[in-house]
Design a protein around this motif. Sequence first.
Motif, PDB file in Angstrom:
ATOM      1  N   VAL A   1      26.730  41.105  41.760  1.00 49.74           N
ATOM      2  CA  VAL A   1      27.701  41.343  40.690  1.00 49.74           C
ATOM      3  C   VAL A   1      28.963  40.568  41.030  1.00 49.74           C
ATOM      4  O   VAL A   1      29.552  40.767  42.101  1.00 49.74           O
ATOM      5  CB  VAL A   1      28.005  42.838  40.523  1.00 49.74           C
ATOM      6  CG1 VAL A   1      29.118  43.047  39.492  1.00 49.74           C
ATOM      7  CG2 VAL A   1      26.756  43.599  40.112  1.00 49.74           C
ATOM      8  N   ALA A   2      29.376  39.690  40.150  1.00 48.83           N
ATOM      9  CA  ALA A   2      30.555  38.861  40.398  1.00 48.83           C
ATOM     10  C   ALA A   2      31.827  39.693  40.266  1.00 48.83           C
ATOM     11  O   ALA A   2      31.853  40.705  39.559  1.00 48.83           O
ATOM     12  CB  ALA A   2      30.579  37.689  39.423  1.00 48.83           C
ATOM     13  N   PRO A   3      32.900  39.266  40.915  1.00 52.15           N
ATOM     14  CA  PRO A   3      34.182  39.979  40.749  1.00 52.15           C
ATOM     15  C   PRO A   3      34.661  39.926  39.298  1.00 52.15           C
ATOM     16  O   PRO A   3      34.388  38.962  38.567  1.00 52.15           O
ATOM     17  CB  PRO A   3      35.124  39.209  41.682  1.00 52.15           C
ATOM     18  CG  PRO A   3      34.241  38.445  42.625  1.00 52.15           C
ATOM     19  CD  PRO A   3      32.992  38.152  41.861  1.00 52.15           C
ATOM     20  N   ASP A   4      35.371  40.947  38.904  1.00 50.60           N
ATOM     21  CA  ASP A   4      36.013  40.995  37.586  1.00 50.60           C
ATOM     22  C   ASP A   4      35.006  40.850  36.447  1.00 50.60           C
ATOM     23  O   ASP A   4      35.253  40.165  35.440  1.00 50.60           O
ATOM     24  CB  ASP A   4      37.088  39.911  37.464  1.00 50.60           C
ATOM     25  CG  ASP A   4      38.213  40.095  38.462  1.00 50.60           C
ATOM     26  OD1 ASP A   4      38.502  41.261  38.811  1.00 50.60           O
ATOM     27  OD2 ASP A   4      38.793  39.091  38.904  1.00 50.60           O
ATOM     28  N   THR A   5      33.851  41.493  36.597  1.00 48.72           N
ATOM     29  CA  THR A   5      32.868  41.509  35.518  1.00 48.72           C
ATOM     30  C   THR A   5      32.579  42.939  35.062  1.00 48.72           C
ATOM     31  O   THR A   5      31.560  43.185  34.421  1.00 48.72           O
ATOM     32  CB  THR A   5      31.552  40.848  35.969  1.00 48.72           C
ATOM     33  OG1 THR A   5      31.033  41.558  37.099  1.00 48.72           O
ATOM     34  CG2 THR A   5      31.763  39.391  36.329  1.00 48.72           C
ATOM     35  N   ASP A   6      33.439  43.861  35.413  1.00 46.10           N
ATOM     36  CA  ASP A   6      33.253  45.261  35.021  1.00 46.10           C
ATOM     37  C   ASP A   6      33.385  45.412  33.512  1.00 46.10           C
ATOM     38  O   ASP A   6      33.735  44.465  32.798  1.00 46.10           O
ATOM     39  CB  ASP A   6      34.265  46.154  35.749  1.00 46.10           C
ATOM     40  CG  ASP A   6      35.697  45.725  35.479  1.00 46.10           C
ATOM     41  OD1 ASP A   6      36.236  46.085  34.414  1.00 46.10           O
ATOM     42  OD2 ASP A   6      36.258  44.986  36.325  1.00 46.10           O
TER      43      ASP A   6
ATOM     44  N   ASP B   1      35.487  46.877  31.536  1.00 46.39           N
ATOM     45  CA  ASP B   1      36.784  46.612  30.900  1.00 46.39           C
ATOM     46  C   ASP B   1      37.062  45.113  30.794  1.00 46.39           C
ATOM     47  O   ASP B   1      37.623  44.649  29.793  1.00 46.39           O
ATOM     48  CB  ASP B   1      37.905  47.307  31.677  1.00 46.39           C
ATOM     49  CG  ASP B   1      37.884  48.816  31.497  1.00 46.39           C
ATOM     50  OD1 ASP B   1      37.708  49.278  30.353  1.00 46.39           O
ATOM     51  OD2 ASP B   1      38.014  49.538  32.501  1.00 46.39           O
ATOM     52  N   HIS B   2      36.673  44.342  31.822  1.00 42.60           N
ATOM     53  CA  HIS B   2      36.828  42.894  31.713  1.00 42.60           C
ATOM     54  C   HIS B   2      35.944  42.341  30.595  1.00 42.60           C
ATOM     55  O   HIS B   2      36.355  41.443  29.850  1.00 42.60           O
ATOM     56  CB  HIS B   2      36.472  42.227  33.046  1.00 42.60           C
ATOM     57  CG  HIS B   2      37.596  42.175  34.021  1.00 42.60           C
ATOM     58  ND1 HIS B   2      37.869  43.195  34.903  1.00 42.60           N
ATOM     59  CD2 HIS B   2      38.544  41.225  34.247  1.00 42.60           C
ATOM     60  CE1 HIS B   2      38.918  42.884  35.635  1.00 42.60           C
ATOM     61  NE2 HIS B   2      39.356  41.693  35.267  1.00 42.60           N
ATOM     62  N   PHE B   3      34.725  42.853  30.506  1.00 37.96           N
ATOM     63  CA  PHE B   3      33.846  42.437  29.414  1.00 37.96           C
ATOM     64  C   PHE B   3      34.488  42.722  28.067  1.00 37.96           C
ATOM     65  O   PHE B   3      34.523  41.855  27.183  1.00 37.96           O
ATOM     66  CB  PHE B   3      32.504  43.159  29.536  1.00 37.96           C
ATOM     67  CG  PHE B   3      31.653  43.090  28.304  1.00 37.96           C
ATOM     68  CD1 PHE B   3      31.035  41.907  27.919  1.00 37.96           C
ATOM     69  CD2 PHE B   3      31.466  44.215  27.502  1.00 37.96           C
ATOM     70  CE1 PHE B   3      30.245  41.847  26.775  1.00 37.96           C
ATOM     71  CE2 PHE B   3      30.676  44.166  26.366  1.00 37.96           C
ATOM     72  CZ  PHE B   3      30.069  42.981  25.993  1.00 37.96           C
ATOM     73  N   MET B   4      35.017  43.932  27.896  1.00 36.28           N
ATOM     74  CA  MET B   4      35.609  44.304  26.610  1.00 36.28           C
ATOM     75  C   MET B   4      36.853  43.476  26.295  1.00 36.28           C
ATOM     76  O   MET B   4      37.117  43.161  25.129  1.00 36.28           O
ATOM     77  CB  MET B   4      35.943  45.789  26.595  1.00 36.28           C
ATOM     78  CG  MET B   4      34.741  46.703  26.437  1.00 36.28           C
ATOM     79  SD  MET B   4      33.741  46.346  24.962  1.00 36.28           S
ATOM     80  CE  MET B   4      34.969  46.410  23.665  1.00 36.28           C
ATOM     81  N   ALA B   5      37.594  43.093  27.318  1.00 32.21           N
ATOM     82  CA  ALA B   5      38.757  42.235  27.075  1.00 32.21           C
ATOM     83  C   ALA B   5      38.318  40.896  26.485  1.00 32.21           C
ATOM     84  O   ALA B   5      38.939  40.375  25.553  1.00 32.21           O
ATOM     85  CB  ALA B   5      39.524  42.026  28.379  1.00 32.21           C
TER      86      ALA B   5
END
Length: 672
Positions: free
Chosen positions: A100-105, A107-111
């Motif tokens: 899992v890459a960083p900053d792919t959670d 909330d980041h997806f929804m942004a």
Amino acid sequence: MRTSRTILLALSLAAASLTLPTAPAQADPAVTVTVNARAGLETVSDAAIGVNHAVWDTHLGSAPVADLMHDAGVQLMRYPGGSYADIYHWRDNTAPGGYVAPDTDFDHFMAGVQRAGARPMVIANYGTGTPQEAADWVRYANVDKHYGVKYWEIGNEIYGNGHYGGAWEADDHADKSPAEYARNVKLFAQAMKAVDPTIKIGVVLTTPGNWPDGIVASGDAGSWNEVVLTIAGPSVDFAILHWYPGGSNGADALSKIAHIGDMTALARKQIDRFAHKDLPISMTEVNTGYGMNTQPGALFAADAYATLIENGVFTIDWWNVHNGITAASTVEGQPDYADFGLLSSGTCLADGTTCEPVLNKPFAPYHALAMTSKFARPGDQLLRAGASDPLVKVHAARRTNGDLAVLLLNQDPAAAKPVTLSYAGYSPAASAQVLSYVNGGAAVTTATGSATSVTLPPYSLTTLILKQSAPVTRPAAPGRPVASAITARDATLTWPASAAGVKYEIHRQNGTISEQWGETTGTSFTIHNLTPGTRYTANVIARDSAGRVSWASPPVAFVTTTPATSTCAVTFTDTSDWGNGYVGSIDITNTGTATIDTWSLAFSWPTAWQQLGSGWNGTWTETAGSVRVTNADFNKVLAPAASANVGLVGNYQGPNVPPALFTLNGQLCTTR
């Protein structure tokens, strides 16, 4: 040999000194394109143009990627990415056993989704997750964060959990049968809808004509789709298909688009039969097998998206935004990296010999999606259109403001195609906006051209956007007809009224031609003299007292039956299927009063990708898709009420549509 060359040279020089008449240049004949505004197809949803995002993509949700998705008109993004969905845990953004890459959670997806102006589709973890984990995700998304996530899938390709032999999908359930998946889908749906009753739950189905569709594993009550739909159908809101048709070259890959009509029709037939309800169909993963980054991929993408929309699929989601290089080749003069992504990942082959372009450079299918989103906008109704040249594919869309868009695909890699266009039920202004994407192009270009003629460059995508020649006032279009009382020769259509004081015309679609079946002032009409075992598509059009006509209603499709009574009856059964072939059993019954001494049974395959492999209990022959079996010595006599059984191995490379019509000694039989 030297003497012969000398003589030929002398003759050549002598001929060159003569003045000979010049033959006129041979122009390529113009391709005729017909667009029929009276033959309405399905309407474009607000989620039609979709893509996939994966949590191992370092650039998921980034501003540059989101802006590129916005510019391409992407309307839906699917997360967290294929098989990873069944190992992904949203709370801590982990996928045990995967990267899992960083900053792919989430909330980041929804942004990224919000920046792109799209909507999300989320896959709940069925393989290693629980209904409670999924319900908590719904609560976080729609109650705590107010993201308004409408579409939720339960698992990814769960039929790949090893139950049928292939095992690529994680599934921790001890029971990996379709029945166990269906029972758990009901639990997932119950828990998730308890949090937000407005969400839509999707169930994983196998795609007709693609493994393992049609296979019945040991201990199962039926195929995957039969079991899943029977148990989970009442609890879900849409069906999920995936499609990777492959292809050994450009022409082969592009030919697979012909599967879509039968593929979606068979899926709907299964849904109707086993779920007993209308489940909208989504195609949440699709890609081609050849020229993934070059013009074959672009032509495939545009043709597939448009054709799937015409057949009522509400979202089509390209796999993937980024994926990475796997091989290097040259396709029609352009570098191809066998990368399933829309955008370059900027990666290199392991040996360092070949690298992709700079990060996020769009590949050709990206431009095809951009073209398709400009061609078919939410609320547009697609129309029946066609071309005289099989290498020119045509799609048309009628917009709510009366504009018309025509998408033209030239699948010939070598020759330009001059095209002349005609319109039934529509009068365009003389000029048109012309959008074009050519082989090796950097972007979709825009120009002004004619509404009735255009030359298509080799291997190109072109869209004409037309205005009406003059403002037109129309009565409201009728609602979608419903077919009932269907027999071998008759069917009744009923539809919602559009307005008072209008007449209704009933039109059959026959290719690009509309054949008027009749008219009525009521909202029901019975058609007679139909052909048995035939699929029909029809529209209803309203006409007011001033002679003004509405746009076409949404279409209705129905299939007539075989005769209720005949002197013969046939039962055709697929007894054992392995994904690209099956054993078929045919029971032939004499339902007449006279004994049959010597018989011949004939039928035709419904598609070009079905063939006879072998047969028994008779002499089998096949010619150009027509199959005939004649009796053996031991079964040539059929007394009244007696039956004979014959068998075959049938092969197929696409949706396996069963034969509809059988004749015995020339007599059309009842199909049971």
